[in-house]
Design a protein around this motif. Structure first.
Motif, PDB file in Angstrom:
ATOM      1  N   ASP A 189     -22.259  18.532  -1.084  1.00  0.00           N
ATOM      2  CA  ASP A 189     -21.332  19.319  -0.268  1.00  0.00           C
ATOM      3  C   ASP A 189     -20.006  18.625   0.017  1.00  0.00           C
ATOM      4  OD1 ASP A 189     -22.660  21.619  -0.221  1.00  0.00           O
ATOM      5  OD2 ASP A 189     -23.153  21.634   1.912  1.00  0.00           O
ATOM      6  N   ARG A 190     -19.778  17.492  -0.619  1.00  0.00           N
ATOM      7  CA  ARG A 190     -18.464  16.858  -0.469  1.00  0.00           C
ATOM      8  C   ARG A 190     -17.499  17.467  -1.466  1.00  0.00           C
ATOM      9  NH1 ARG A 190     -18.997  11.433  -1.947  1.00  0.00           N
ATOM     10  NH2 ARG A 190     -16.742  11.314  -1.722  1.00  0.00           N
ATOM     11  N   LEU A 191     -16.195  17.377  -1.132  1.00  0.00           N
ATOM     12  CA  LEU A 191     -15.198  17.959  -2.027  1.00  0.00           C
ATOM     13  C   LEU A 191     -14.548  16.861  -2.861  1.00  0.00           C
ATOM     14  CD1 LEU A 191     -13.788  20.778  -2.601  1.00  0.00           C
ATOM     15  CD2 LEU A 191     -11.923  19.910  -1.188  1.00  0.00           C
ATOM     16  N   TYR A 192     -14.616  17.027  -4.190  1.00  0.00           N
ATOM     17  CA  TYR A 192     -13.906  16.111  -5.082  1.00  0.00           C
ATOM     18  C   TYR A 192     -12.569  16.762  -5.406  1.00  0.00           C
ATOM     19  CZ  TYR A 192     -12.284  14.236  -9.514  1.00  0.00           C
ATOM     20  OH  TYR A 192     -11.501  13.706 -10.500  1.00  0.00           O
ATOM     21  N   VAL A 193     -11.478  16.012  -5.242  1.00  0.00           N
ATOM     22  CA  VAL A 193     -10.144  16.582  -5.492  1.00  0.00           C
ATOM     23  C   VAL A 193      -9.370  15.685  -6.449  1.00  0.00           C
ATOM     24  CG1 VAL A 193      -7.979  17.358  -4.462  1.00  0.00           C
ATOM     25  CG2 VAL A 193     -10.104  17.577  -3.174  1.00  0.00           C
ATOM     26  N   ASP A 194      -8.743  16.310  -7.448  1.00  0.00           N
ATOM     27  CA  ASP A 194      -7.820  15.581  -8.315  1.00  0.00           C
ATOM     28  C   ASP A 194      -6.459  16.243  -8.183  1.00  0.00           C
ATOM     29  OD1 ASP A 194      -7.762  13.529 -10.757  1.00  0.00           O
ATOM     30  OD2 ASP A 194      -6.390  15.198 -11.157  1.00  0.00           O
ATOM     31  N   LYS A 195      -5.450  15.447  -7.740  1.00  0.00           N
ATOM     32  CA  LYS A 195      -4.117  16.011  -7.530  1.00  0.00           C
ATOM     33  C   LYS A 195      -3.284  15.890  -8.809  1.00  0.00           C
ATOM     34  CE  LYS A 195      -3.014  13.468  -3.929  1.00  0.00           C
ATOM     35  NZ  LYS A 195      -2.144  12.967  -2.878  1.00  0.00           N
ATOM     36  N   TYR A 196      -2.195  16.669  -8.851  1.00  0.00           N
ATOM     37  CA  TYR A 196      -1.250  16.504  -9.960  1.00  0.00           C
ATOM     38  C   TYR A 196      -0.631  15.116  -9.910  1.00  0.00           C
ATOM     39  CZ  TYR A 196      -1.269  21.399 -11.406  1.00  0.00           C
ATOM     40  OH  TYR A 196      -1.633  22.610 -11.887  1.00  0.00           O
ATOM     41  N   ASP A 197      -0.329  14.691  -8.674  1.00  0.00           N
ATOM     42  CA  ASP A 197       0.289  13.382  -8.499  1.00  0.00           C
ATOM     43  C   ASP A 197      -0.825  12.327  -8.487  1.00  0.00           C
ATOM     44  OD1 ASP A 197       1.797  11.256  -7.883  1.00  0.00           O
ATOM     45  OD2 ASP A 197       2.163  11.804  -5.776  1.00  0.00           O
ATOM     46  N   ASP A 198      -0.933  11.588  -9.605  1.00  0.00           N
ATOM     47  CA  ASP A 198      -2.047  10.647  -9.717  1.00  0.00           C
ATOM     48  C   ASP A 198      -1.731   9.278  -9.111  1.00  0.00           C
ATOM     49  OD1 ASP A 198      -3.799  12.419 -10.982  1.00  0.00           O
ATOM     50  OD2 ASP A 198      -2.742  12.112 -12.870  1.00  0.00           O
ATOM     51  N   SER A 199      -0.430   9.005  -8.872  1.00  0.00           N
ATOM     52  CA  SER A 199       0.004   7.717  -8.297  1.00  0.00           C
ATOM     53  C   SER A 199      -0.608   6.523  -9.034  1.00  0.00           C
ATOM     54  CB  SER A 199      -0.376   7.630  -6.804  1.00  0.00           C
ATOM     55  OG  SER A 199       0.106   8.747  -6.124  1.00  0.00           O
ATOM     56  N   ILE A 200      -0.520   6.595 -10.341  1.00  0.00           N
ATOM     57  CA  ILE A 200      -1.062   5.484 -11.151  1.00  0.00           C
ATOM     58  C   ILE A 200       0.109   4.785 -11.830  1.00  0.00           C
ATOM     59  CG2 ILE A 200      -2.419   4.927 -13.220  1.00  0.00           C
ATOM     60  CD1 ILE A 200      -4.273   7.227 -12.423  1.00  0.00           C
ATOM     61  N   GLY A 201       0.101   3.485 -11.798  1.00  0.00           N
ATOM     62  CA  GLY A 201       1.197   2.710 -12.395  1.00  0.00           C
ATOM     63  C   GLY A 201       1.024   2.561 -13.899  1.00  0.00           C
ATOM     64  N   ASP A 202       1.725   1.589 -14.462  1.00  0.00           N
ATOM     65  CA  ASP A 202       1.679   1.373 -15.909  1.00  0.00           C
ATOM     66  C   ASP A 202       0.449   0.593 -16.355  1.00  0.00           C
ATOM     67  OD1 ASP A 202       3.992   2.713 -16.146  1.00  0.00           O
ATOM     68  OD2 ASP A 202       5.275   0.922 -16.089  1.00  0.00           O
ATOM     69  N   LYS A 203      -0.332   0.099 -15.379  1.00  0.00           N
ATOM     70  CA  LYS A 203      -1.446  -0.784 -15.732  1.00  0.00           C
ATOM     71  C   LYS A 203      -2.468  -0.111 -16.637  1.00  0.00           C
ATOM     72  CE  LYS A 203      -1.337  -3.865 -11.789  1.00  0.00           C
ATOM     73  NZ  LYS A 203      -1.923  -4.126 -10.482  1.00  0.00           N
ATOM     74  N   SER A 204      -2.637   1.196 -16.464  1.00  0.00           N
ATOM     75  CA  SER A 204      -3.678   1.877 -17.244  1.00  0.00           C
ATOM     76  C   SER A 204      -3.177   2.338 -18.612  1.00  0.00           C
ATOM     77  CB  SER A 204      -4.209   3.076 -16.465  1.00  0.00           C
ATOM     78  OG  SER A 204      -3.149   3.951 -16.195  1.00  0.00           O
ATOM     79  N   ASP A 205      -1.911   2.060 -18.930  1.00  0.00           N
ATOM     80  CA  ASP A 205      -1.400   2.449 -20.245  1.00  0.00           C
ATOM     81  C   ASP A 205      -1.859   1.417 -21.265  1.00  0.00           C
ATOM     82  OD1 ASP A 205      -0.100   3.311 -22.420  1.00  0.00           O
ATOM     83  OD2 ASP A 205       1.944   3.031 -21.648  1.00  0.00           O
ATOM     84  N   ILE A 206      -2.809   1.810 -22.108  1.00  0.00           N
ATOM     85  CA  ILE A 206      -3.383   0.832 -23.050  1.00  0.00           C
ATOM     86  C   ILE A 206      -2.710   0.903 -24.416  1.00  0.00           C
ATOM     87  CG2 ILE A 206      -5.643   0.661 -21.916  1.00  0.00           C
ATOM     88  CD1 ILE A 206      -6.622   2.641 -24.142  1.00  0.00           C
TER      89      ILE A 206
END
Lengths: 121, 242
Positions: free
Chosen positions: B218-235
């Motif tokens: 019953d918890r809500l999982y939310v994914d926003k358009y604004d992910d606020s992720i930096g360049d670190k995950s760019d592989i």
């Protein structure tokens, strides 16, 4: 309503497809004054028999135009080869009219009759 | 004759006929298909392809072929469901190839599987020691199912008597800013609840939400358009553009 459309739309589509694929035998028939291919070839035969070549020339020009019109209607339901064979036969007849070759033209007129009979059958 | 136009019309006929027939034939998964189903599917697809592009013959002839295959497939499906014996005859039966750790070579031979191939299929199931196997069964779809001996099975929560949380299905409630009210009410929630949950996660407008699910707990999982992720995950290792 949604359930009704769920059955009606596919059924209507299949029905439409069957009609389109079998429309050739209906659509090869004339629907005006400028698409009477079969009648025009009959007339050409008469004119060639009577050696009225000027009339025959007009006939063959009409046949060419009329056939193009019929092709546009029947192209979705008949074999391409069958249509091409009729086009070639008309071209043969045209040449034979211009050189006044009454023997060869009869061969092609009767071949045309056979092709026309088999068209969209 | 306008060949392109004729092909377009035939493609429409073939595409939608195929779509309607496959929907009528049901939702058998590709992985569940028997060898016959697989070949039958290829044949139907091939006929549909010819219907679309082979202008040297009438579309009607190909369409009849396509319809014939679809009808016979549907008929066989019906027969195999209604009559157990015919179902076995037409679909075949699973074949046991290892029983109590012993290879049943006669059954393997009947299935026309070489020992080398069989060992490869076992390795494919992460079994490198054949003595670990209690039962191995060839399914009608050509896959191998393996039951390991008890001493080689992984320990489960129930073995260790550890209680577990109830599991269930997650329900989609927002997709690209659109709220699915029907799904909300399925989980006995309303718009007020959704707004409260979003506000609790710092979201004022549902339009900012790309995807939201009500989880089984019953918890809500939310994914926003604004992910606020930096360049670190760019592989990526190349600048591009590509």
């Amino acid at each position: 309503m949604k359930k009704f459309m769920l059955y009606v739309v596919p059924s209507a589509m299949l029905f439409l497809f069957v009609v389109v694929m079998n429309s050739g035998s209906m659509l090869k028939k004339p629907y005006g004054q400028d698409d009477r291919v079969y009648e025009a070839v009959k007339q050409l035969e008469t004119h060639v028999k009577e050696e009225r070549w000027e009339h025959a020339e007009k006939d063959i020009q009409y046949i060419e135009r009329a056939w193009k019109k019929v092709v546009n209607r029947i192209q979705f339901s008949v074999e391409k080869d069958n249509m091409e064979e009729i086009s070639q036969t008309i071209s043969h007849m045209k040449g034979q009219v211009y050189i006044r070759d009454d023997q060869a033209i009869f061969e092609h007129i009767y071949y045309y009759y056979d092709l026309w009979d088999r068209l969209a059958k | 004759m306008n060949e392109a136009l004729v092909v377009i019309v035939r493609v429409i006929i073939a595409f939608f006929s195929l779509l309607i027939f496959t929907r009528l034939l049901g939702k058998q998964e590709v992985g569940q298909l028997t060898f016959f189903d697989y070949i039958n599917g290829i044949t139907i697809g091939s006929i549909a392809g010819t219907l679309a592009t082979d202008l040297s013959s009438k579309a009607w002839a190909h369409w009849i072929g396509l319809t014939g295959f679809a009808i016979l497939t549907g008929l066989l499906q019906f027969i195999t469901i209604k009559n157990r014996y015919l179902g076995k005859v037409l679909d075949g039966e699973p074949t046991v190839v290892i029983e109590n750790g012993k290879i049943l070579e006669d059954n393997l031979r009947k299935m026309r599987i070489k020992l080398g191939e069989f060992m490869m299929l076992l390795r494919d199931k992460d079994i490198f020691d054949i003595t670990e196997v209690e039962y191995a069964i060839f399914e009608v779809n050509g896959r191998l199912s393996v039951l390991k001996k008890g001493e080689h099975l992984p320990v489960t929560r129930s073995d260790l008597q550890i209680s577990s949380m109830p599991t269930g299905l997650a329900t989609e409630v927002v997709q690209e800013g659109v709220v699915f009210k029907q799904n909300l009410s399925q989980r006995k929630k309303d718009m007020f609840w959704l707004k409260q949950q979003l506000q609790a996660q710092g979201i004022e407008d549902v339009q900012d939400v790309l995807y939201a699910l009500i989880l089984p707990n019953d918890r809500l999982y939310v994914d926003k358009y604004d992910d606020s992720i930096g360049d670190k995950s760019d592989i990526g290792d190349y600048e591009g553009p590509f």
